[in-house]
Design a protein around this motif. Sequence first.
Motif, PDB file in Angstrom:
ATOM      1  N   VAL A  63       0.722  -1.054  -0.022  1.00  0.00           N
ATOM      2  CA  VAL A  63      -0.100  -0.133  -0.086  1.00  0.00           C
ATOM      3  C   VAL A  63       0.728   1.338   0.013  1.00  0.00           C
ATOM      4  CG1 VAL A  63      -1.587   1.263   1.240  1.00  0.00           C
ATOM      5  CG2 VAL A  63      -2.057  -1.126   1.063  1.00  0.00           C
ATOM      6  N   ILE A  64       2.174   1.253   0.690  1.00  0.00           N
ATOM      7  CA  ILE A  64       2.929   2.356   0.870  1.00  0.00           C
ATOM      8  C   ILE A  64       3.573   2.830  -0.562  1.00  0.00           C
ATOM      9  CG2 ILE A  64       5.473   3.153   1.112  1.00  0.00           C
ATOM     10  CD1 ILE A  64       4.806   1.782   3.902  1.00  0.00           C
ATOM     11  N   THR A  65       3.539   1.720  -1.717  1.00  0.00           N
ATOM     12  CA  THR A  65       3.816   2.013  -3.114  1.00  0.00           C
ATOM     13  C   THR A  65       2.533   2.461  -4.061  1.00  0.00           C
ATOM     14  OG1 THR A  65       3.319  -0.055  -3.908  1.00  0.00           O
ATOM     15  CG2 THR A  65       5.427   0.228  -2.954  1.00  0.00           C
ATOM     16  N   ALA A  66       1.633   2.612  -3.172  1.00  0.00           N
ATOM     17  CA  ALA A  66       0.234   3.029  -4.004  1.00  0.00           C
ATOM     18  C   ALA A  66      -0.345   2.019  -4.610  1.00  0.00           C
ATOM     19  CB  ALA A  66       0.327   4.283  -4.757  1.00  0.00           C
ATOM     20  N   GLY A  67      -0.071   0.702  -4.212  1.00  0.00           N
ATOM     21  CA  GLY A  67      -0.720  -0.475  -4.718  1.00  0.00           C
ATOM     22  C   GLY A  67      -1.679  -1.164  -3.792  1.00  0.00           C
ATOM     23  N   ILE A  68      -2.021  -2.468  -4.010  1.00  0.00           N
ATOM     24  CA  ILE A  68      -2.865  -3.154  -3.174  1.00  0.00           C
ATOM     25  C   ILE A  68      -2.668  -4.658  -3.580  1.00  0.00           C
ATOM     26  CG2 ILE A  68      -5.102  -3.073  -4.200  1.00  0.00           C
ATOM     27  CD1 ILE A  68      -6.485  -2.567  -1.637  1.00  0.00           C
ATOM     28  N   ASP A  69      -2.732  -5.473  -2.472  1.00  0.00           N
ATOM     29  CA  ASP A  69      -2.426  -6.922  -2.598  1.00  0.00           C
ATOM     30  C   ASP A  69      -3.735  -7.795  -2.136  1.00  0.00           C
ATOM     31  OD1 ASP A  69      -1.829  -9.367  -2.981  1.00  0.00           O
ATOM     32  OD2 ASP A  69       0.384  -9.406  -2.002  1.00  0.00           O
ATOM     33  N   LEU A  70      -4.543  -8.120  -3.000  1.00  0.00           N
ATOM     34  CA  LEU A  70      -5.670  -8.846  -2.568  1.00  0.00           C
ATOM     35  C   LEU A  70      -5.450 -10.290  -2.649  1.00  0.00           C
ATOM     36  CD1 LEU A  70      -8.702  -6.916  -4.460  1.00  0.00           C
ATOM     37  CD2 LEU A  70      -7.797  -6.650  -2.040  1.00  0.00           C
ATOM     38  N   SER A  71      -4.201 -10.764  -2.672  1.00  0.00           N
ATOM     39  CA  SER A  71      -3.940 -12.234  -2.719  1.00  0.00           C
ATOM     40  C   SER A  71      -3.203 -12.570  -1.441  1.00  0.00           C
ATOM     41  CB  SER A  71      -2.974 -12.561  -3.841  1.00  0.00           C
ATOM     42  OG  SER A  71      -1.632 -12.263  -3.566  1.00  0.00           O
ATOM     43  N   VAL A  72      -2.985 -11.444  -0.446  1.00  0.00           N
ATOM     44  CA  VAL A  72      -2.242 -11.542   0.687  1.00  0.00           C
ATOM     45  C   VAL A  72      -2.770 -12.682   1.669  1.00  0.00           C
ATOM     46  CG1 VAL A  72      -3.087  -9.735   2.027  1.00  0.00           C
ATOM     47  CG2 VAL A  72      -1.034 -10.387   2.467  1.00  0.00           C
ATOM     48  N   GLY A  73      -4.215 -12.818   1.507  1.00  0.00           N
ATOM     49  CA  GLY A  73      -4.941 -13.807   2.402  1.00  0.00           C
ATOM     50  C   GLY A  73      -4.632 -15.202   1.912  1.00  0.00           C
ATOM     51  N   MET A  74      -4.566 -15.001   0.737  1.00  0.00           N
ATOM     52  CA  MET A  74      -4.517 -16.546  -0.052  1.00  0.00           C
ATOM     53  C   MET A  74      -3.088 -16.955   0.155  1.00  0.00           C
ATOM     54  SD  MET A  74      -7.473 -17.061  -0.499  1.00  0.00           S
ATOM     55  CE  MET A  74      -9.014 -16.595  -0.799  1.00  0.00           C
ATOM     56  N   ILE A  75      -2.221 -16.319   0.298  1.00  0.00           N
ATOM     57  CA  ILE A  75      -0.782 -16.637   0.444  1.00  0.00           C
ATOM     58  C   ILE A  75      -0.568 -17.009   1.814  1.00  0.00           C
ATOM     59  CG2 ILE A  75       1.732 -15.670   0.522  1.00  0.00           C
ATOM     60  CD1 ILE A  75       1.171 -13.595  -1.460  1.00  0.00           C
ATOM     61  N   PHE A  76      -1.482 -16.514   2.703  1.00  0.00           N
ATOM     62  CA  PHE A  76      -1.470 -16.738   4.091  1.00  0.00           C
ATOM     63  C   PHE A  76      -2.101 -18.328   4.348  1.00  0.00           C
ATOM     64  CE2 PHE A  76      -4.327 -17.053   7.785  1.00  0.00           C
ATOM     65  CZ  PHE A  76      -3.484 -16.663   8.730  1.00  0.00           C
TER      66      PHE A  76
END
Length: 327
Positions: A63-76
Amino acid sequence: MTGDWRYRLARNRGTLLAFGIFLAMFTIYVLNHPAGFTANVVQTATNKGVLLAFVAMAQALVVITAGIDLSVGMIFILTNCLASWIVVGTPLQTALGVAGVLAAGLACGALNGAIVIYGRLQPIVATIATGAIYFGIALWLRPYPGGSVNEGLADALTGKLFGIVPASLAVLAGAVLIVWAPFSRSVLGRAAYAAGSAEPAGYMSGIPIRPAKFMAYALGGLLASIGGLFLTFFTYTGEAAFASGNAYTLFSIAAVVLGGVSLYGGTGSGVGAIFGALAFRTIGDLLFVFDLDPLWQPLFQGVVLLVAVSLGAFGLLRVRSRLEWFR
Protein backbone atom coordinates in the motif's frame (compact mmCIF):
# COMPACT_ATOMS: atom_id res chain seq x y z
CA MET A 1 15.73 20.64 17.01
CA THR A 2 12.13 21.82 17.30
CA GLY A 3 11.58 21.43 13.55
CA ASP A 4 13.07 17.94 13.61
CA TRP A 5 10.81 16.95 16.52
CA ARG A 6 7.74 18.26 14.73
CA TYR A 7 8.71 16.44 11.54
CA ARG A 8 9.12 13.13 13.37
CA LEU A 9 5.81 13.62 15.16
CA ALA A 10 3.99 14.41 11.92
CA ARG A 11 5.63 11.49 10.15
CA ASN A 12 4.62 9.02 12.86
CA ARG A 13 1.23 10.50 13.71
CA GLY A 14 -0.67 7.53 12.28
CA THR A 15 1.48 5.00 14.14
CA LEU A 16 1.10 6.87 17.42
CA LEU A 17 -2.67 7.11 16.96
CA ALA A 18 -2.90 3.37 16.24
CA PHE A 19 -0.80 2.63 19.33
CA GLY A 20 -3.04 4.86 21.44
CA ILE A 21 -6.20 3.18 20.17
CA PHE A 22 -4.76 -0.27 20.80
CA LEU A 23 -3.53 0.67 24.27
CA ALA A 24 -6.92 2.11 25.25
CA MET A 25 -8.83 -0.92 23.96
CA PHE A 26 -6.45 -3.43 25.50
CA THR A 27 -6.58 -1.64 28.85
CA ILE A 28 -10.38 -1.84 28.84
CA TYR A 29 -10.12 -5.50 27.84
CA VAL A 30 -7.77 -6.61 30.63
CA LEU A 31 -9.55 -4.51 33.27
CA ASN A 32 -12.80 -6.31 32.49
CA HIS A 33 -11.38 -9.78 31.82
CA PRO A 34 -12.34 -12.34 34.49
CA ALA A 35 -8.68 -13.39 34.89
CA GLY A 36 -7.35 -9.83 34.92
CA PHE A 37 -3.96 -8.77 33.60
CA THR A 38 -1.99 -12.02 33.57
CA ALA A 39 0.71 -13.56 31.38
CA ASN A 40 -1.79 -16.11 30.04
CA VAL A 41 -4.29 -13.43 29.03
CA VAL A 42 -1.57 -11.46 27.25
CA GLN A 43 -0.28 -14.61 25.54
CA THR A 44 -3.73 -15.57 24.25
CA ALA A 45 -4.43 -12.07 22.94
CA THR A 46 -0.99 -11.87 21.34
CA ASN A 47 -1.25 -15.22 19.61
CA LYS A 48 -4.51 -14.15 17.99
CA GLY A 49 -3.21 -10.72 17.07
CA VAL A 50 0.10 -11.69 15.47
CA LEU A 51 -1.62 -13.62 12.67
CA LEU A 52 -3.32 -10.48 11.41
CA ALA A 53 -0.26 -8.38 12.28
CA PHE A 54 1.96 -10.30 9.85
CA VAL A 55 -0.62 -10.09 7.07
CA ALA A 56 -1.23 -6.39 7.78
CA MET A 57 2.48 -5.61 7.65
CA ALA A 58 2.64 -7.45 4.31
CA GLN A 59 -0.25 -5.36 3.02
CA ALA A 60 1.35 -2.14 4.30
CA LEU A 61 4.48 -2.70 2.22
CA VAL A 62 2.42 -2.79 -0.96
CA VAL A 63 0.00 0.00 0.00
CA ILE A 64 2.92 2.36 0.66
CA THR A 65 3.77 2.06 -3.04
CA ALA A 66 0.16 3.08 -3.87
CA GLY A 67 -0.71 -0.52 -4.73
CA ILE A 68 -2.84 -3.16 -3.07
CA ASP A 69 -2.46 -6.91 -2.65
CA LEU A 70 -5.74 -8.81 -2.63
CA SER A 71 -3.89 -12.13 -2.66
CA VAL A 72 -2.19 -11.67 0.70
CA GLY A 73 -4.84 -13.69 2.54
CA MET A 74 -4.52 -16.54 0.05
CA ILE A 75 -0.73 -16.58 0.43
CA PHE A 76 -1.41 -16.85 4.16
CA ILE A 77 -3.70 -19.85 3.56
CA LEU A 78 -1.42 -21.48 0.97
CA THR A 79 1.61 -21.38 3.26
CA ASN A 80 -0.49 -22.76 6.12
CA CYS A 81 -1.42 -25.75 3.97
CA LEU A 82 2.16 -26.18 2.74
CA ALA A 83 3.55 -25.99 6.28
CA SER A 84 1.19 -28.78 7.38
CA TRP A 85 2.98 -31.01 4.85
CA ILE A 86 6.66 -30.13 5.18
CA VAL A 87 7.31 -28.60 8.64
CA VAL A 88 7.61 -32.05 10.23
CA GLY A 89 10.22 -34.65 11.08
CA THR A 90 13.71 -34.21 12.49
CA PRO A 91 15.09 -30.77 13.41
CA LEU A 92 16.92 -30.61 10.07
CA GLN A 93 13.81 -31.60 8.12
CA THR A 94 11.76 -29.08 10.08
CA ALA A 95 14.27 -26.30 9.40
CA LEU A 96 14.24 -27.13 5.70
CA GLY A 97 10.43 -27.15 5.79
CA VAL A 98 10.31 -23.71 7.40
CA ALA A 99 12.74 -22.42 4.77
CA GLY A 100 10.56 -23.96 2.05
CA VAL A 101 7.43 -22.24 3.38
CA LEU A 102 9.18 -18.87 3.57
CA ALA A 103 10.58 -19.35 0.06
CA ALA A 104 7.09 -20.17 -1.23
CA GLY A 105 5.69 -16.96 0.27
CA LEU A 106 8.56 -14.94 -1.17
CA ALA A 107 7.98 -16.50 -4.60
CA CYS A 108 4.25 -15.72 -4.47
CA GLY A 109 4.96 -12.10 -3.62
CA ALA A 110 7.62 -11.88 -6.32
CA LEU A 111 5.17 -13.25 -8.89
CA ASN A 112 2.65 -10.59 -7.88
CA GLY A 113 5.29 -7.90 -8.25
CA ALA A 114 6.46 -9.17 -11.63
CA ILE A 115 2.93 -9.25 -13.03
CA VAL A 116 2.03 -5.80 -11.71
CA ILE A 117 5.29 -4.06 -12.59
CA TYR A 118 6.57 -5.77 -15.71
CA GLY A 119 3.20 -7.05 -16.94
CA ARG A 120 1.74 -3.56 -16.34
CA LEU A 121 -1.52 -4.85 -14.92
CA GLN A 122 -3.54 -3.06 -12.29
CA PRO A 123 -2.65 -4.42 -8.81
CA ILE A 124 -6.27 -5.06 -7.87
CA VAL A 125 -6.86 -7.18 -10.99
CA ALA A 126 -3.52 -8.98 -10.92
CA THR A 127 -3.68 -9.95 -7.26
CA ILE A 128 -7.29 -11.14 -7.47
CA ALA A 129 -6.14 -13.51 -10.22
CA THR A 130 -3.02 -14.71 -8.43
CA GLY A 131 -5.00 -15.07 -5.20
CA ALA A 132 -7.34 -17.49 -6.96
CA ILE A 133 -4.31 -19.45 -8.18
CA TYR A 134 -2.79 -19.60 -4.71
CA PHE A 135 -6.04 -20.79 -3.22
CA GLY A 136 -6.32 -23.45 -5.93
CA ILE A 137 -2.87 -24.74 -4.98
CA ALA A 138 -3.82 -24.68 -1.31
CA LEU A 139 -6.97 -26.67 -2.07
CA TRP A 140 -4.90 -29.17 -4.05
CA LEU A 141 -2.54 -29.56 -1.09
CA ARG A 142 -5.34 -29.81 1.48
CA PRO A 143 -8.71 -30.74 -0.05
CA TYR A 144 -9.68 -31.63 3.52
CA PRO A 145 -8.31 -30.20 6.77
CA GLY A 146 -5.40 -32.25 8.06
CA GLY A 147 -1.67 -32.62 8.32
CA SER A 148 0.64 -31.97 11.22
CA VAL A 149 3.56 -29.84 12.33
CA ASN A 150 6.64 -30.21 14.52
CA GLU A 151 4.96 -29.86 17.90
CA GLY A 152 8.16 -28.97 19.74
CA LEU A 153 8.77 -25.97 17.49
CA ALA A 154 5.10 -25.01 17.52
CA ASP A 155 4.93 -25.08 21.32
CA ALA A 156 8.14 -23.07 21.61
CA LEU A 157 6.98 -20.31 19.26
CA THR A 158 3.46 -20.05 20.66
CA GLY A 159 4.46 -20.26 24.33
CA LYS A 160 6.11 -17.76 26.66
CA LEU A 161 9.73 -16.70 26.98
CA PHE A 162 10.95 -16.68 30.58
CA GLY A 163 7.37 -17.45 31.56
CA ILE A 164 6.25 -13.89 30.76
CA VAL A 165 6.86 -12.63 27.21
CA PRO A 166 4.79 -14.29 24.42
CA ALA A 167 7.22 -15.94 22.01
CA SER A 168 5.04 -14.99 19.04
CA LEU A 169 5.44 -11.32 20.00
CA ALA A 170 9.22 -11.76 20.02
CA VAL A 171 9.08 -13.25 16.51
CA LEU A 172 6.91 -10.35 15.35
CA ALA A 173 9.44 -7.89 16.76
CA GLY A 174 12.19 -9.86 15.01
CA ALA A 175 10.35 -9.55 11.70
CA VAL A 176 10.17 -5.78 12.18
CA LEU A 177 13.91 -5.59 12.89
CA ILE A 178 14.99 -7.99 10.15
CA VAL A 179 12.51 -7.21 7.36
CA TRP A 180 10.73 -3.89 7.86
CA ALA A 181 13.43 -1.71 9.45
CA PRO A 182 16.22 -2.49 6.94
CA PHE A 183 13.86 -2.13 3.98
CA SER A 184 12.34 1.18 5.12
CA ARG A 185 15.80 2.67 5.69
CA SER A 186 17.30 1.38 2.45
CA VAL A 187 17.44 3.04 -0.96
CA LEU A 188 14.69 0.71 -2.18
CA GLY A 189 12.57 1.54 0.85
CA ARG A 190 12.81 5.26 0.23
CA ALA A 191 12.07 4.60 -3.43
CA ALA A 192 8.93 2.67 -2.38
CA TYR A 193 7.69 5.75 -0.52
CA ALA A 194 8.55 7.85 -3.56
CA ALA A 195 6.55 5.48 -5.76
CA GLY A 196 3.51 6.02 -3.57
CA SER A 197 3.82 9.79 -3.30
CA ALA A 198 4.96 10.84 -6.79
CA GLU A 199 5.90 7.96 -9.08
CA PRO A 200 6.42 10.01 -12.29
CA ALA A 201 8.70 12.44 -10.46
CA GLY A 202 10.59 9.47 -9.03
CA TYR A 203 11.22 8.08 -12.50
CA MET A 204 12.44 11.44 -13.73
CA SER A 205 14.80 11.73 -10.74
CA GLY A 206 16.40 8.37 -11.46
CA ILE A 207 14.96 6.66 -8.36
CA PRO A 208 14.74 2.84 -8.73
CA ILE A 209 10.94 2.75 -8.66
CA ARG A 210 10.42 -0.65 -10.29
CA PRO A 211 12.93 -2.59 -8.14
CA ALA A 212 11.46 -0.93 -5.05
CA LYS A 213 7.89 -1.92 -5.90
CA PHE A 214 9.01 -5.45 -6.80
CA MET A 215 10.80 -5.78 -3.45
CA ALA A 216 7.72 -4.50 -1.60
CA TYR A 217 5.52 -7.20 -3.16
CA ALA A 218 8.13 -9.91 -2.58
CA LEU A 219 8.68 -9.01 1.07
CA GLY A 220 4.90 -8.81 1.50
CA GLY A 221 4.63 -12.43 0.39
CA LEU A 222 7.41 -13.37 2.81
CA LEU A 223 5.66 -11.73 5.76
CA ALA A 224 2.33 -13.35 4.85
CA SER A 225 4.08 -16.73 4.82
CA ILE A 226 5.33 -16.15 8.37
CA GLY A 227 1.70 -15.60 9.33
CA GLY A 228 0.80 -18.85 7.56
CA LEU A 229 3.49 -20.65 9.54
CA PHE A 230 2.10 -19.35 12.81
CA LEU A 231 -1.41 -20.38 11.85
CA THR A 232 -0.04 -23.91 11.46
CA PHE A 233 1.77 -23.65 14.80
CA PHE A 234 -1.46 -22.56 16.52
CA THR A 235 -3.75 -25.17 14.94
CA TYR A 236 -1.33 -28.09 14.28
CA THR A 237 -3.06 -28.50 10.94
CA GLY A 238 -3.62 -27.01 7.50
CA GLU A 239 -6.92 -26.01 5.93
CA ALA A 240 -7.74 -24.40 2.59
CA ALA A 241 -10.38 -22.10 4.07
CA PHE A 242 -11.57 -19.67 1.40
CA ALA A 243 -13.60 -17.56 3.83
CA SER A 244 -10.63 -17.22 6.16
CA GLY A 245 -8.33 -16.11 3.34
CA ASN A 246 -10.80 -13.45 2.21
CA ALA A 247 -11.35 -12.28 5.78
CA TYR A 248 -7.64 -11.83 6.43
CA THR A 249 -7.27 -9.90 3.18
CA LEU A 250 -10.07 -7.50 4.09
CA PHE A 251 -8.97 -7.23 7.72
CA SER A 252 -5.40 -6.46 6.61
CA ILE A 253 -6.67 -3.49 4.61
CA ALA A 254 -8.68 -2.30 7.61
CA ALA A 255 -5.65 -2.72 9.88
CA VAL A 256 -3.46 -0.79 7.46
CA VAL A 257 -5.90 2.13 7.39
CA LEU A 258 -6.34 2.00 11.16
CA GLY A 259 -2.53 2.00 11.47
CA GLY A 260 -2.16 5.28 9.63
CA VAL A 261 -1.01 3.96 6.24
CA SER A 262 -2.60 6.06 3.50
CA LEU A 263 -4.31 4.11 0.73
CA TYR A 264 -3.01 6.82 -1.59
CA GLY A 265 0.49 5.56 -0.83
CA GLY A 266 3.65 7.34 0.20
CA THR A 267 3.05 7.53 3.94
CA GLY A 268 2.70 5.21 6.93
CA SER A 269 4.73 2.34 8.33
CA GLY A 270 4.66 -1.37 8.94
CA VAL A 271 4.78 -0.75 12.69
CA GLY A 272 1.60 1.31 12.44
CA ALA A 273 -0.05 -1.53 10.53
CA ILE A 274 0.90 -3.90 13.36
CA PHE A 275 -0.74 -1.70 15.98
CA GLY A 276 -3.73 -1.32 13.68
CA ALA A 277 -4.01 -5.11 13.47
CA LEU A 278 -3.69 -5.54 17.23
CA ALA A 279 -6.32 -2.85 17.81
CA PHE A 280 -8.66 -4.47 15.30
CA ARG A 281 -8.26 -7.85 16.98
CA THR A 282 -8.89 -6.33 20.40
CA ILE A 283 -12.35 -5.27 19.20
CA GLY A 284 -13.34 -8.94 19.06
CA ASP A 285 -11.85 -9.51 22.51
CA LEU A 286 -13.95 -6.66 23.89
CA LEU A 287 -17.08 -8.31 22.53
CA PHE A 288 -16.13 -11.47 24.41
CA VAL A 289 -15.46 -9.62 27.67
CA PHE A 290 -18.73 -7.69 27.56
CA ASP A 291 -20.65 -10.75 26.35
CA LEU A 292 -22.17 -8.97 23.37
CA ASP A 293 -24.15 -10.88 20.77
CA PRO A 294 -21.77 -12.04 17.99
CA LEU A 295 -24.27 -10.72 15.45
CA TRP A 296 -23.30 -7.21 16.56
CA GLN A 297 -19.59 -7.77 15.94
CA PRO A 298 -19.42 -6.49 12.32
CA LEU A 299 -21.36 -3.35 13.28
CA PHE A 300 -19.16 -2.70 16.31
CA GLN A 301 -15.95 -3.26 14.31
CA GLY A 302 -17.16 -0.97 11.55
CA VAL A 303 -18.08 1.87 13.93
CA VAL A 304 -14.75 1.70 15.78
CA LEU A 305 -12.82 1.57 12.51
CA LEU A 306 -14.77 4.50 11.05
CA VAL A 307 -14.16 6.64 14.15
CA ALA A 308 -10.45 5.78 14.19
CA VAL A 309 -9.97 6.52 10.51
CA SER A 310 -11.89 9.78 10.86
CA LEU A 311 -9.62 10.90 13.70
CA GLY A 312 -6.60 10.11 11.60
CA ALA A 313 -8.01 12.03 8.63
CA PHE A 314 -8.59 15.30 10.48
CA GLY A 315 -5.05 16.39 9.67
CA LEU A 316 -5.65 15.87 5.96
CA LEU A 317 -8.46 18.42 5.97
CA ARG A 318 -5.83 21.14 6.33
CA VAL A 319 -3.61 19.81 3.54
CA ARG A 320 -3.58 22.02 0.46
CA SER A 321 -0.90 20.04 -1.39
CA ARG A 322 0.30 16.43 -1.10
CA LEU A 323 3.80 17.81 -0.53
CA GLU A 324 2.63 19.08 2.86
CA TRP A 325 2.27 15.46 4.04
CA PHE A 326 6.04 15.15 4.22
CA ARG A 327 6.99 18.47 5.82
